[in-house]
Design a protein around this motif. Structure first.
Motif, short mmCIF file in Angstrom:
data_model
loop_
_atom_site.label_atom_id
_atom_site.label_comp_id
_atom_site.label_asym_id
_atom_site.label_seq_id
_atom_site.Cartn_x
_atom_site.Cartn_y
_atom_site.Cartn_z
N GLN A 122 0.82 -1.24 0.04
CA GLN A 122 0.04 -0.17 0.12
C GLN A 122 0.77 1.23 0.14
OE1 GLN A 122 -2.44 -0.57 3.43
NE2 GLN A 122 -3.92 -1.85 2.43
N LEU A 123 1.96 1.15 0.88
CA LEU A 123 2.86 2.58 1.00
C LEU A 123 3.58 2.69 -0.53
CD1 LEU A 123 4.47 4.57 2.48
CD2 LEU A 123 5.97 2.68 3.11
N ILE A 124 3.85 1.73 -0.98
CA ILE A 124 4.77 1.82 -2.31
C ILE A 124 3.85 2.26 -3.42
CG2 ILE A 124 6.01 0.79 -4.16
CD1 ILE A 124 7.23 -1.17 -1.90
N ASN A 125 2.52 1.69 -3.45
CA ASN A 125 1.60 2.10 -4.43
C ASN A 125 1.03 3.57 -4.34
OD1 ASN A 125 1.63 -0.50 -5.91
ND2 ASN A 125 0.34 -1.28 -4.44
N LYS A 126 0.99 3.97 -2.89
CA LYS A 126 0.69 5.32 -2.80
C LYS A 126 1.81 6.35 -3.31
CE LYS A 126 -0.32 8.59 0.97
NZ LYS A 126 -0.55 8.53 2.47
N HIS A 127 2.99 5.89 -3.00
CA HIS A 127 4.07 7.04 -3.27
C HIS A 127 4.76 6.77 -4.77
CE1 HIS A 127 4.26 9.07 0.47
NE2 HIS A 127 4.04 7.90 1.26
N SER A 128 4.85 5.70 -5.11
CA SER A 128 5.45 5.20 -6.43
C SER A 128 4.51 4.43 -7.38
CB SER A 128 6.65 4.39 -6.33
OG SER A 128 7.53 5.29 -5.38
N PRO A 129 3.35 4.67 -7.70
CA PRO A 129 2.47 4.08 -8.57
C PRO A 129 3.14 3.67 -9.83
CG PRO A 129 1.65 6.29 -8.61
CD PRO A 129 2.89 5.98 -7.71
N GLY A 130 2.85 2.20 -10.19
CA GLY A 130 3.23 1.78 -11.44
C GLY A 130 4.75 1.08 -11.61
N CYS A 131 5.11 1.08 -10.42
CA CYS A 131 6.73 0.48 -10.32
C CYS A 131 6.51 -0.96 -10.08
CB CYS A 131 7.43 1.02 -9.08
SG CYS A 131 7.01 0.83 -7.75
N THR A 132 7.60 -1.72 -10.34
CA THR A 132 7.64 -3.07 -9.92
C THR A 132 8.45 -3.23 -8.54
OG1 THR A 132 9.75 -3.35 -11.50
CG2 THR A 132 7.60 -3.95 -12.21
N SER A 155 8.11 -8.83 -0.02
CA SER A 155 8.71 -9.62 0.74
C SER A 155 10.07 -9.43 1.11
CB SER A 155 8.73 -11.08 0.02
OG SER A 155 7.23 -11.40 -0.15
N SER A 156 10.92 -8.96 0.04
CA SER A 156 12.22 -8.53 0.33
C SER A 156 12.58 -7.39 1.13
CB SER A 156 13.01 -8.33 -1.10
OG SER A 156 13.02 -9.65 -1.84
N ILE A 157 11.58 -6.55 1.19
CA ILE A 157 11.59 -5.37 1.87
C ILE A 157 11.19 -5.63 3.19
CG2 ILE A 157 10.57 -2.93 2.29
CD1 ILE A 157 10.04 -2.81 -0.71
N TYR A 158 10.16 -6.62 3.35
CA TYR A 158 9.81 -6.87 4.86
C TYR A 158 10.76 -7.74 5.45
CZ TYR A 158 7.80 -10.47 8.06
OH TYR A 158 7.48 -11.12 9.11
N ASP A 159 11.60 -8.66 4.84
CA ASP A 159 12.57 -9.27 5.48
C ASP A 159 13.78 -8.56 5.78
OD1 ASP A 159 11.36 -11.79 4.79
OD2 ASP A 159 12.44 -12.24 2.83
N ILE A 204 13.66 0.77 0.55
CA ILE A 204 12.54 0.86 -0.59
C ILE A 204 13.14 0.88 -2.07
CG2 ILE A 204 10.37 1.87 -1.26
CD1 ILE A 204 9.47 2.16 1.53
N SER A 205 13.93 2.14 -1.86
CA SER A 205 14.48 2.43 -3.31
C SER A 205 15.33 1.47 -4.03
CB SER A 205 15.39 3.83 -3.14
OG SER A 205 16.42 3.48 -2.46
N GLN A 206 15.95 0.38 -3.29
CA GLN A 206 16.83 -0.57 -3.60
C GLN A 206 16.04 -1.68 -4.10
OE1 GLN A 206 18.96 -1.31 0.01
NE2 GLN A 206 20.75 0.08 -0.52
N HIS A 207 14.84 -1.93 -3.69
CA HIS A 207 13.99 -3.08 -4.00
C HIS A 207 12.83 -2.54 -4.99
CE1 HIS A 207 16.43 -4.63 -0.61
NE2 HIS A 207 15.82 -5.71 -1.05
N ILE A 208 12.57 -1.37 -5.20
CA ILE A 208 11.64 -1.17 -6.64
C ILE A 208 12.35 -0.60 -7.94
CG2 ILE A 208 10.00 -0.45 -4.69
CD1 ILE A 208 10.33 2.41 -5.74
N LYS A 209 11.84 -0.98 -8.94
CA LYS A 209 12.37 -0.49 -10.27
C LYS A 209 11.03 0.39 -11.07
CE LYS A 209 15.31 -4.40 -10.85
NZ LYS A 209 15.46 -5.79 -11.89
N ILE A 210 11.62 1.60 -11.37
CA ILE A 210 10.74 2.14 -12.11
C ILE A 210 11.45 2.65 -13.42
CG2 ILE A 210 9.50 4.63 -12.04
CD1 ILE A 210 9.73 4.78 -9.10
N LYS A 211 10.70 2.21 -14.45
CA LYS A 211 11.40 2.21 -15.80
C LYS A 211 11.37 3.98 -16.38
CE LYS A 211 11.48 0.26 -20.32
NZ LYS A 211 10.86 -0.79 -21.22
N PRO A 212 12.70 4.25 -16.43
CA PRO A 212 12.62 5.83 -16.94
C PRO A 212 11.88 5.87 -18.16
CG PRO A 212 14.78 5.01 -16.36
CD PRO A 212 13.96 3.77 -16.34
#
Length: 359
Positions: free
Chosen positions: A195-205, A209-213, A250-258
């Motif tokens: 929910q947090l990631i989709n709120k601040h960075s919608p559309g990213c992959t 689970s990795s962030i949680y761990d 979070i920034s290490q575990h998400i990808k936003i295509k430029p």
């Protein structure tokens, strides 16, 4: 054709009831506390707040509302994972072999050097509470002590009066029913990360689970650290998980295509204005992508400060240079100490500079 015989044989260890189950229950309660802290952290992060969260630091969960040790205010939370409702009597009455829950809470926060910097003190119970206003059909998630009847409030404050001589808890005490369930709380936390990631960075992959761990392991490791630290910065490093740290993970575990146009222009500049090997170019492209993702997903004040400084230098000096490489050298030398401390690897700075130049 003969069917294969089932291999699901009887469990030899399950044929007799276990003698001791307290260990599993104790671990679940211990684990619940860490996941409640994780949820509290995600709630603050979702609102864009700066914070540091500590487990087993004067109380079960302690939240600082700033990373500045001189101005931070502190929220203390005692977490009870129990099934029964807490009453005024159960909260304030001593048992034969232990003091009351409220005396334990008061002992944690009263008569301390930080007592004047307390924002709130919360008694969190999964079992809920039974106060007089509940009899009238009210159901509140957060019950401030001032909402209780005069008689209930007087009994509670009287029970801790010998400890709370400065009457800190008279205005700071609250009772909270947590929204985090007693079972399956790890899945709930992963859902809140999404929910947090989709709120601040919608559309990213991303991989929740990795962030949680990463975070739950760090919370547990730091919660098990029983040392005291006199310096604030050391305490943040050794005992806390901070908003800045969660941003980084979070920034290490998400990808936003430029944007494709940005990528095309980047590759064109690298080919025509930089004399680099293919490996060096690849490193700068990777750094460009990381910086792009961080700019879109991170609330790190230092990142945005560095970005603002680079933009100003680029805008004021853009017409003075014929190539991007020359301008990059100028920008780096203009704020050398700041930029080299933030970008210890040169390719990381190049990627960030080219992003600010192109965008």
């Amino acid at each position: 054709m003969k069917e294969k015989e089932s291999k699901n044989h009887a469990n030899p260890l399950g044929l007799d009831a276990k003698r001791e189950k307290a260990g599993s229950e104790t671990f679940r309660k211990y684990n619940y506390q860490y996941h409640w802290a994780f949820c509290r952290m995600l709630d603050e992060h979702s609102e864009g707040n700066e914070y540091a969260i500590f487990v087993e630091e004067h109380e079960d969960v302690t939240l600082a509302n700033s990373l500045d040790g001189e101005s931070a205010l502190f929220e203390f939370n005692q977490i009870k994972e129990i099934s029964s409702k807490s009453t005024v009597s159960s909260l304030s009455k001593d048992k034969k072999d232990s003091v009351s829950p409220l005396k334990k809470l008061a002992n944690s926060v009263c008569n301390k050097q930080f007592s004047g910097r307390i924002s709130s003190v919360n008694f969190v119970s999964t079992g809920g509470f039974s106060f007089d206003f509940h009899k009238n059909g009210f159901s509140l998630e957060v019950i401030e002590v001032g909402l209780l009847t005069e008689d209930e409030k007087a009994k509670i404050l009287e029970s801790i009066s010998e400890i709370d001589k400065e009457k800190i808890l008279e205005n700071k005490l609250a009772f909270i029913i947590p929204s985090l369930p007693e079972k399956g709380f790890d899945l709930v936390v992963e859902g809140k990360i999404s929910q947090l990631i989709n709120k601040h960075s919608p559309g990213c992959t991303y991989n929740s689970s990795s962030i949680y761990d990463c975070i739950i392991r760090d919370l547990q490791r730091k919660g098990e650290n029983s040392f005291d630290y006199l310096e604030w910065e050391t305490s943040l490093k050794k005992k806390a998980v901070t908003s800045r740290q969660l941003d980084k993970i979070i920034s290490q575990h998400i990808k936003i295509k430029p944007d494709e146009n940005l990528t095309t222009e980047l590759l064109d500049i690298l080919k025509t204005e930089y004399s680099l090997s293919s490996l060096k170019r690849r490193k700068i492209v990777s750094a460009f992508n990381r910086y792009y993702t961080a700019k879109l997903s991170s609330r790190d004040a230092e990142l945005h400060k560095v970005s603002s400084i680079m933009k100003k230098i680029i805008e004021s000096s853009f017409d003075d240079f014929s190539t991007a490489k020359e301008l990059e050298e100028y920008v780096l030398n203009k704020e050398k100490d700041l930029l080299e401390s933030y970008f210890p690897i040169r390719e990381d700075f190049s990627g960030a500079f080219l992003y600010e130049l192109i965008s």
